[in-house]
Motif scaffolding. Structure first.
Motif, short mmCIF file in Angstrom:
data_model
loop_
_atom_site.label_atom_id
_atom_site.label_comp_id
_atom_site.label_asym_id
_atom_site.label_seq_id
_atom_site.Cartn_x
_atom_site.Cartn_y
_atom_site.Cartn_z
N ILE A 86 0.86 -1.17 0.00
CA ILE A 86 0.00 0.00 0.00
C ILE A 86 0.89 1.22 0.00
N ASP A 87 0.74 2.04 -1.03
CA ASP A 87 1.56 3.24 -1.17
C ASP A 87 0.76 4.42 -0.62
N LEU A 88 1.09 4.87 0.59
CA LEU A 88 0.30 5.89 1.25
C LEU A 88 0.37 7.24 0.56
N LEU A 89 1.38 7.44 -0.29
CA LEU A 89 1.46 8.70 -1.03
C LEU A 89 0.39 8.80 -2.11
N VAL A 90 -0.09 7.65 -2.59
CA VAL A 90 -1.10 7.68 -3.65
C VAL A 90 -2.36 6.92 -3.22
N SER A 91 -2.61 6.84 -1.92
CA SER A 91 -3.79 6.16 -1.41
C SER A 91 -4.55 7.11 -0.49
N SER A 92 -5.84 6.83 -0.34
CA SER A 92 -6.67 7.61 0.57
C SER A 92 -7.69 6.69 1.22
N TYR A 93 -8.52 7.27 2.05
CA TYR A 93 -9.56 6.48 2.72
C TYR A 93 -10.90 7.18 2.51
N LYS A 94 -11.91 6.43 2.10
CA LYS A 94 -13.22 7.01 1.80
C LYS A 94 -14.34 6.29 2.53
N LYS A 151 -16.49 5.24 6.33
CA LYS A 151 -17.27 5.96 7.33
C LYS A 151 -16.55 6.05 8.68
N TYR A 152 -15.86 4.97 9.06
CA TYR A 152 -15.25 4.90 10.39
C TYR A 152 -13.79 5.32 10.32
N ASN A 153 -13.30 5.85 11.44
CA ASN A 153 -11.88 6.23 11.49
C ASN A 153 -11.06 5.23 12.30
N SER A 154 -11.69 4.14 12.73
CA SER A 154 -10.94 3.08 13.41
C SER A 154 -11.62 1.75 13.13
N PHE A 155 -10.82 0.67 13.15
CA PHE A 155 -11.33 -0.67 12.85
C PHE A 155 -10.71 -1.68 13.81
N ASN A 156 -11.49 -2.71 14.08
CA ASN A 156 -10.97 -3.87 14.81
C ASN A 156 -10.71 -4.98 13.80
N LEU A 157 -9.47 -5.40 13.69
CA LEU A 157 -9.12 -6.52 12.82
C LEU A 157 -8.98 -7.76 13.68
N TYR A 158 -10.02 -8.59 13.68
CA TYR A 158 -10.00 -9.84 14.43
C TYR A 158 -9.24 -10.89 13.60
N VAL A 159 -8.29 -11.54 14.24
CA VAL A 159 -7.55 -12.63 13.60
C VAL A 159 -7.90 -13.93 14.31
N ILE A 160 -8.62 -14.81 13.59
CA ILE A 160 -9.04 -16.09 14.17
C ILE A 160 -8.01 -17.14 13.80
N ARG A 161 -7.44 -17.79 14.81
CA ARG A 161 -6.37 -18.75 14.54
C ARG A 161 -6.44 -19.91 15.52
N LYS A 162 -5.63 -20.95 15.22
CA LYS A 162 -5.46 -22.07 16.15
C LYS A 162 -4.15 -21.90 16.91
N VAL A 212 3.28 5.01 9.51
CA VAL A 212 2.54 4.04 10.33
C VAL A 212 3.13 4.09 11.74
N GLU A 213 2.31 4.41 12.71
CA GLU A 213 2.74 4.49 14.10
C GLU A 213 2.05 3.42 14.93
N SER A 214 2.69 3.04 16.04
CA SER A 214 2.11 2.01 16.91
C SER A 214 2.14 2.53 18.35
N PRO A 215 1.06 3.22 18.77
CA PRO A 215 1.03 3.77 20.13
C PRO A 215 0.98 2.71 21.22
N ASN A 216 0.40 1.56 20.90
CA ASN A 216 0.33 0.46 21.86
C ASN A 216 0.49 -0.86 21.12
N GLU A 217 0.67 -1.94 21.85
CA GLU A 217 0.83 -3.25 21.23
C GLU A 217 -0.42 -3.61 20.42
N ASN A 218 -0.18 -4.05 19.20
CA ASN A 218 -1.25 -4.49 18.28
C ASN A 218 -2.20 -3.36 17.87
N ALA A 229 -6.19 9.89 9.13
CA ALA A 229 -5.55 8.84 9.92
C ALA A 229 -6.57 7.77 10.29
N ILE A 230 -6.21 6.51 10.10
CA ILE A 230 -7.07 5.38 10.41
C ILE A 230 -6.36 4.50 11.44
#
Length: 822
Positions: free
Chosen positions: A401-409, A411-422, A451-457, A468-469
């Motif tokens: 993902i090239d952030l210089l030529v990408s945008s976000y369109k 509704k939400y400004n934050s997302f939960n990415l659930y990773v289901i694993r064994k 890309v910044e990481s204020p907290n783990e994950n 910012a997302i």
């Protein structure tokens, strides 16, 4: 000076080409003609069937498709115009002898007799007998009408004759391929032979070669001629590609080839066997079926029975020979199970893997030098792409993902990415690596400093426009969610299980599911996918045993695109883009759900098109909330036709346009509409500001340098006509002096084994060349400047990631995942 030019493999057909033919014309009369016309009257007048319904009857279709059977047994010497009209004509090359003409008469008679003698056609046979018409052993009169002239070919019903005339010029000649400077000493001379497999094509000698995986394979090249009318003049276009040959399913079963597995397991519906008789390839389509006691039966398609009978007379090859060949581990030099190598693209369109540009030019040069009266059209220079914003990108690098030529369109400004694993999975570690790594090969982003990481994950991604997302990764280690399905389990059962394990799930959530694939009914992927859709959440799967950094990147990019990450090169300002699609369910054949998509500079919105329900646009983030229930409002092609569905969509679109005061851009992508000249569409176009039809061009286009400078991989656009532009994706990230460089064919044929470092492999295409067809941009109506409008469409071909162009626009791309979910 322009740095690139395109050479379209399109040839103007002149009078000298048409006049240099050897076809005689005969009128087909006698008992056969009388019976065929009466058969049609019986179906239309007595049975009151309309012509469209008759064409859906496969047995009747076989009857009126007699001309195509004739093409199959003699693809360059015999052609019959429509057998169902009052004056059918037979076109024969002068080289046909009396025995061959008698065989054609026999084939015609046998085809009609088989139809009449069918056990379900007793009423028809009785009807013919009451009319004192014969039902078998027909007398066929061929009345000579003279030689074909140039006027014969101009009739669009006779365009097949032009293709046959083109193929004749390859007889007893060899095409020299691999003549570039790097490969000239290893150039190969290859013969092409006529064939007919639903369409006319030339198929080459069989070529033994090693592929990129160092496996010895057998190939054939093909050339498919197509006729086009442009500005009232005839043009012959060619498509060039490769076919791979499979000797037998038992021999190749270990290769895991889908076609071979279908044959092996008795599930093959339509495969083609090519039989070489020394002068031409004769194609026979067949299918396989498994009985209750697991015996596999091989059957010819009904319409090929007469062709097989003819083969028995001309080559002594019987259908038992064909069946034995398909089961035998030994290859033959006169039978080949042969199919095109394809890459899939949107809406079931297919692009054939092809030769290197240099090899195509060799074939084109042969045509120009050996076929009098075909004039190749002039090459076209590139035009400068107009960027609609200040964002410019001169090169694109990798699948990130090239952030210089990408945008976000979204509704939400934050997302939960659930990773289901064994247990014991390292997927969370790899995801963190993609978000945090500063390594060029490991990072998901080209601009990792954004890309910044204020907290783990937890990661904050900032786009070029300072949007910012926040992405919060939630680790769910659960065998329960991933358990195999069981008999009687419902989607509700699995959805309830998911909520029991996870608890309440926020609406701004998406899921990445790590699940091993199994081949039996216990595979839980489908029911898990449907359960998450029922709960209202987008999801992607990844297979742990084959997971690596690259395919994990791809899954994450698909998820992020589905929630509104977007290619910012296509700056829209105050304009609104509309496009649509008739999405067909992957799991329910014939089930269609139309969608309209609306894109502005700040939002991506979609709406399903439902019966008696107003269009309701929602954010791309919200469409999945009620997606599962949409299956109750789909259209079933068993109960309605596409024309009705199109009309419902267009009526809704017309209402939308009447109430939208912004500058509108309507995109007609691919062959979405069956009826392109309807009054409804005309009304929509009349109130549109800009209308563009975009599709892969059914034509071969070669990109090459106009100078000796190194190529720069900027977006490339060419103007074929005042209203038609061509967009070509760059072929490789490596810089080289010319795109016309090397010879894939010579590389394949020369290669022995990758384990021998002293092998002298020709430089160029080997291992890195990917061919694409031209992407056509036809401007139907415009308020914008034409080049600016074409440039906007061109730039929209970039996906969210910085991969090379895709074969659709990113506007349309948001719909491509919907087919999995209903």
């Amino acid at each position: 000076m322009s740095k690139k030019v395109i050479q379209v493999l399109s040839y103007k057909i002149t009078n000298s080409f048409l006049e240099n033919n050897t076809f005689n014309i005969y009128s087909i009369n006698g008992e056969l003609k009388e019976s065929i016309l009466e058969i049609i009257k019986f179906h239309t007048n007595v049975l009151n069937k309309n012509w469209e319904d008759l064409r859906q009857d496969w047995k009747f279709k076989n009857l009126i498709n007699i001309p195509y059977k004739i093409n199959s047994i003699s693809p360059y010497r015999v052609f019959i115009s429509d057998i169902d009209n009052a004056n059918p004509l037979l076109f024969c090359d002068k080289s046909l002898n009396e025995e061959e003409i008698q065989r054609i008469k026999w084939l015609l008679s046998t085809s009609v007799t088989d139809y009449i003698e069918d056990k379900f056609k007793k009423d028809l046979k009785d009807h013919l007998e009451t009319k004192n018409l014969k039902t078998t052993n027909f007398n066929i009169d061929l009345d000579y009408k003279g030689e074909a002239t140039k006027n014969t070919f101009i009739n669009n019903k006779n365009f097949t004759l032009i293709k046959m005339l083109f193929m004749k010029h390859f007889l007893n000649k060899k095409v020299r391929i691999g003549t570039c400077a790097e490969a000239i000493e290893n150039a190969k001379e290859i013969s092409f032979y006529p064939s007919y497999n639903g369409k006319h094509e030339l198929v080459s000698d069989i070529i033994e070669a090693y592929n990129y995986n160092n496996q010895l394979k057998r190939y054939a090249l093909f050339i498919t001629p197509k006729i086009e009318v442009r500005n009232s003049e005839l043009y012959l276009n060619i498509i060039i590609g490769t076919k791979v040959i499979l000797d037998s399913y038992e021999h190749e079963i270990g290769k895991k080839t889908d076609l071979i597995k279908k044959i092996h397991y008795g599930k093959n519906e339509n495969s083609t066997l090519y039989i070489f008789d020394g002068e031409q390839y004769i194609s026979v389509k067949f299918y396989t079926k498994k009985s209750e006691n697991d015996i596999i039966y091989i059957f010819p398609k009904w319409e090929y029975r007469e062709i097989i009978k003819n083969l028995e007379q001309t080559t002594n090859i019987t259908f038992n020979d064909i069946k034995n060949f398909l089961k035998d581990t030994n290859s033959r030099n006169d039978m080949f199970l042969l199919h095109n190598q394809y890459r899939s693209i949107k809406e079931k369109n297919l692009v054939s893997d092809s030769l290197h540009n240099n090899d195509k030019l060799d074939i084109s040069n042969f045509i120009v030098e050996n076929i009098k009266g075909l004039e190749i059209i002039d090459s076209v220079s590139e035009i400068e792409v107009v960027y609609p914003s200040e964002i410019k990108k001169t090169a694109r690098n990798g699948s990130k993902i090239d952030l210089l030529v990408s945008s976000y369109k979204g509704k939400y400004n934050s997302f939960n990415l659930y990773v289901i694993r064994k247990n014991n999975s390292e997927i969370i570690k790899l995801i963190n690596q993609l978000f945090t790594s500063t390594s060029e090969t490991e990072s998901l982003f080209t601009n990792y400093e954004k890309v910044e990481s204020p907290n783990e994950n937890i990661f904050v991604v900032t786009f070029n426009n300072n949007v910012a997302i926040t992405i919060n990764i939630i680790d769910i280690c659960s065998d329960y969610i991933l358990n195999d399905t069981y008999e009687g389990e419902t989607v509700d059962d699995r959805a309830n299980l998911i909520t029991e394990v996870i608890g309440e799930i926020p609406v701004n959530s998406l899921f990445l599911i790590e699940l091993e694939m199994i081949s039996d009914k216990a595979d839980a992927k489908k029911i898990i996918r449907q359960a998450f859709i029922k709960l209202g959440f987008i999801n992607q799967f990844i297979i742990p045993s084959t997971m690596n950094i690259n395919n994990l990147k791809q899954r994450l990019c698909k998820l992020l695109q589905c929630i509104g990450f977007y290619n910012a090169l296509t700056y829209l300002d105050e304009k609104t883009v509309y496009t649509f699609s008739f999405v067909e369910s992957e799991s329910r054949k014939g089930i269609i759900l139309p969608f309209i998509i609306k894109i502005t500079e700040k939002s991506i919105q979609v709406s399903p098109v439902l019966k008696n329900t107003p269009v309701n646009f929602v954010s791309i983030n919200e469409i999945y909330t009620n997606f599962y229930n949409l299956k109750n409002y789909t259209f079933d092609l068993q109960k309605c036709n596409m024309q009705e569905i199109e009309n419902i969509l267009l009526i809704n679109l017309l209402d939308i346009f009447k109430n939208d005061n912004t500058e509108k851009i309507l995109l007609l992508e691919g062959n979405q509409l069956k009826e392109t000249d309807s009054d409804l569409l005309k009304k929509i176009i009349s109130i549109s500001d800009n209308v563009v039809k975009i599709d892969l061009l059914d034509i071969e286009v070669i990109v090459k340098n106009a100078t000796n400078d190194d190529l720069t991989f900027t977006p490339t656009l060419f103007s074929l006509t005042n209203d038609t532009f061509v967009s070509i994706g760059d072929k490789t990230q490596s810089q080289r002096k010319s795109l016309v460089y090397g010879s894939k064919l010579v590389n394949f044929m020369k290669r022995k084994t990758k384990n021998k470092p002293d092998d002298n492999i020709v430089n160029g295409a080997f291992g890195m060349y990917q061919d694409r067809r031209a992407f056509g941009i036809k401007i139907i109506k415009n308020k914008m400047d034409k080049i600016s409008l074409a440039s906007l469409i061109k730039l929209s071909r970039f996906r969210l990631t910085s991969e090379i162009h895709c074969n659709e626009t990113s506007f349309y791309n948001y719909l491509t995942y919907f087919s999995k979910y209903f």
